[in-house]
Design an enzyme around this catalytic site. Structure first.
Site, PDB file in Angstrom:
ATOM      1  N   THR A  29      -6.053 -15.406  -3.386  1.00  0.00           N
ATOM      2  CA  THR A  29      -4.680 -15.134  -3.684  1.00  0.00           C
ATOM      3  C   THR A  29      -4.117 -16.461  -3.183  1.00  0.00           C
ATOM      4  OG1 THR A  29      -4.380 -14.236  -1.293  1.00  0.00           O
ATOM      5  CG2 THR A  29      -5.858 -13.043  -2.249  1.00  0.00           C
ATOM      6  N   GLU A  77     -11.454  -7.832   1.775  1.00  0.00           N
ATOM      7  CA  GLU A  77     -11.635  -9.725   1.570  1.00  0.00           C
ATOM      8  C   GLU A  77     -12.427 -10.011   2.514  1.00  0.00           C
ATOM      9  OE1 GLU A  77      -6.504 -10.477   0.488  1.00  0.00           O
ATOM     10  OE2 GLU A  77      -7.188 -10.174   2.664  1.00  0.00           O
ATOM     11  N   GLU A  88      -4.893 -14.279  -7.362  1.00  0.00           N
ATOM     12  CA  GLU A  88      -4.449 -13.614  -8.165  1.00  0.00           C
ATOM     13  C   GLU A  88      -3.358 -13.859  -7.314  1.00  0.00           C
ATOM     14  OE1 GLU A  88      -5.464  -9.816  -5.262  1.00  0.00           O
ATOM     15  OE2 GLU A  88      -6.693  -9.705  -6.519  1.00  0.00           O
ATOM     16  N   ASP A 117       0.734  -0.969   0.000  1.00  0.00           N
ATOM     17  CA  ASP A 117      -0.234   0.022   0.062  1.00  0.00           C
ATOM     18  C   ASP A 117       0.959   0.937   0.162  1.00  0.00           C
ATOM     19  OD1 ASP A 117      -1.921  -1.819  -0.084  1.00  0.00           O
ATOM     20  OD2 ASP A 117      -2.858  -1.477   2.253  1.00  0.00           O
ATOM     21  N   LEU A 150       2.326 -10.955  -3.336  1.00  0.00           N
ATOM     22  CA  LEU A 150       3.254  -9.862  -4.143  1.00  0.00           C
ATOM     23  C   LEU A 150       3.183  -9.736  -5.096  1.00  0.00           C
ATOM     24  CD1 LEU A 150       4.959 -11.442  -1.138  1.00  0.00           C
ATOM     25  CD2 LEU A 150       4.077  -9.719  -0.788  1.00  0.00           C
TER      26      LEU A 150
END
Length: 580
Positions: free
Chosen positions: A456, A301, A497, A216, A500
């Protein structure tokens, strides 16, 4: 984005073959071996999991000559790509770097690839930042046949100052750029199909704070007027047992409580989604927007914020339960009364702290209270609150976005997966100990609403976690396999996805392995993959070349998408469910 503990040890990928997962009953049917440390090779290429390993361990004619490998090697019915392999001397040591065989994905199912746009693409005034640079990057992505892009629509930007006053200006400009580039979606027979040179956009309804997590680079808080309410009533936020509030997102305890200037939380989410649908009607009609991902918790999430770094959590801590605001405690009391045991109306008092290990606690240790009568009651209630929240919001999302695909993201909490209690998953709301499938109820809830699952950590390898943090008892491969099968068992699409940023071939190969399981008898595969994230580092020549190669392999060597039989049947089932 969601925090992944692999951040702490991602700098060096171990050079090994595909590793096995810890729980055999969850493992995909692939046999794998690891090169011993004495024969570790310097290549960054991955050996095919089914490649006949004796070819690496056998005798070679010469220690200096280069020994060619057959261009086509049988690999479970598939071919592998041709790579030269250096020879190994009499001591079993490779005297030159060697390249190992990779699975060939030519002719495999087409899996669309999307790219997340930067978090800072829209500023706090809802203005598009540097549209010229964005246009150049989109053209570059289109040149390698990337299928589309994903963008977050931040609640804290759009409804920032006044309830029900929405500013979509920056997002409208962004979508106009996508449309002007003729990045369109072609709709055929009520299912999505892509033609050569066409593209689309995925949109995320982000009802959480941005900032404080790995990756972020901006801070986008909740709307100002919501934070003002929170100052007078901090119980609108998730709370841990020490009373610390988490302003990252709203507590699910106020889903049906009129504490937000006369509205409930789910009413606020619905009004926001409906405003978006009305504002961008032409983009839905033109197929520019193809799918809406609904944010259901921290980092977008569906989970509790159990491992927030701002509260002192560090990997591989088990995290803490987040049920101590007055509204969730009231719900727990009602559940305990209905069960006839009012003294159960409390959270566990022996579950440790954010950075505890399972064996250090009376609740999560082997044979601990998590599996007692009280423990099972509490965990059932805690996980049911999670599922019920998703159920409520998705029902309204389908009303707001009728006829548009919706999706939900789950986080890959893979640490402590090899223990009996799965403590880190339990505190996050996934009731998934070794004797229970905690993801099946979530998959069934998604099926009820015709929603897809986005998961993820598909690029992570179990052996890497074992070498980096062996005490974490992590198993991302076992977790991914369990979640994929929980979703596929109820016939819902599964996208994924990376947790990292990923730039190396070994990470891409792991994604490919999960995207298209080898020799799956039903031909199952991911419905899409979203790459985290568009950045200057990705656009560097070497990294972009690797990414282009990855996209081609995800596409199976095809220029455009043709529905395979398995995916067509899955979409028919989803359409029938929506009609019902």
């Amino acid at each position: 984005m969601a925090f992944s503990p692999a951040h702490f040890f991602q700098n060096a990928w171990p050079l090994n073959a595909y590793s096995t997962v810890s729980r055999a009953w969850l493992s995909p049917p692939v046999v794998s071996r690891t090169l011993p440390g004495s024969r570790r090779v310097s290549s960054r290429f991955v050996i095919s999991a089914r490649y006949n390993s004796h070819r690496l361990y056998g005798n070679f004619a010469s220690s200096t000559a280069r020994s060619p490998v057959s261009s086509k090697v049988e690999n479970g019915g598939e071919n592998t790509e041709d790579h030269p392999i250096d020879t190994i001397d009499d001591n079993g040591m490779a005297d030159e770097p060697l390249k190992l065989l990779e699975r060939d994905f030519a002719g495999s199912p087409y899996v669309p690839v999307y790219v997340m746009l930067p978090l800072s693409i829209i500023n706090m005034n809802c203005e598009l930042v540097d549209p010229d640079d964005l246009l150049h990057q989109l053209r570059t992505l289109k040149s390698i046949n990337v299928d589309g892009v994903m963008v977050d629509c931040w609640w804290g930007i759009v409804e920032a100052h006044t309830p029900q006053v929405y500013n979509w200006s920056g997002y409208k400009r962004l979508f106009q750029i996508v449309r002007d580039m003729q990045l369109k979606l072609q709709v055929i027979s009520n299912s999505f199909s892509f033609s050569s040179g066409e593209d689309l956009e995925l949109v995320v309804m982000s009802f959480h704070e941005c900032g404080g997590n790995v990756g972020d680079d901006v801070h986008i808080p909740l709307p100002e007027w919501v934070r003002e309410i929170g100052q007078g009533n901090p119980d609108i936020f998730f709370t841990d047992k020490e009373g610390r509030r988490n302003p990252e997102c709203l507590s699910w305890g106020i889903d049906k409580e009129r504490v937000l200037k006369g509205r409930t939380a789910v009413e606020i989410y619905f009004d926001y989604m409906r405003s978006f649908r009305v504002e961008f009607d032409e983009f839905f009609a033109n197929g520019i927007i193809s799918e809406i991902e609904i944010g259901l918790g921290p980092c977008g999430e569906l989970r509790y914020p159990s491992y927030r770094a701002n509260h002192g959590w560090q990997y591989p801590g088990i995290g803490e339960f987040q049920c101590y605001d007055q509204y969730l405690l009231r719900s727990l009391t009602k559940a305990a009364e209905a069960r006839g045991h009012l003294f159960w109306a409390k959270g566990p008092d022996n579950a440790g702290h954010y950075n505890s290990r399972p064996h250090e606690t009376g609740f999560f240790c082997d044979g601990g209270e998590y599996d007692s009568y009280y423990g099972r009651f509490f965990l059932n209630w805690y996980s049911k609150v999670l599922v019920d929240h998703g159920d409520r919001v998705l029902a309204l999302a389908n009303l707001a976005f009728e006829g548009t695909c919706i999706a939900v993201k789950l986080s890959g909490i893979h640490w402590w997966y090899k223990t009996a209690s799965h403590a880190a998953e339990l505190t996050a709301g996934f009731y998934n100990p070794c004797n229970r499938d905690g993801y099946a109820p979530i998959a069934e809830m998604l099926q009820k609403h015709g929603a897809a699952l986005n998961f993820t950590c598909v690029e992570l390898r179990t052996l890497d976690q074992e070498e980096g943090f062996p005490e974490a008892m992590a198993d991302p491969e076992g977790l991914v396999w369990q979640v994929l099968n929980s979703a596929w068992d109820v016939s819902i699409p599964v996208a994924s996805e990376n947790a990292l940023p990923c730039y190396d071939r070994e990470g891409y190969n792991k994604i490919l392995e999960n995207a298209k399981p080898l020799n799956d008898p039903d031909g199952r595969h991911l419905s899409a993959f979203t790459y985290l994230r568009l950045s200057p580092v990705l656009m560097e020549t070497h990294n972009f070349t690797e990414f282009e190669r990855f996209v081609k392999r995800m596409h199976g060597g095809k220029r455009f998408r043709i529905r395979d039989e398995w995916h067509s049947q899955l979409l028919k089932k989803k359409k029938k469910k929506l009609l019902i």
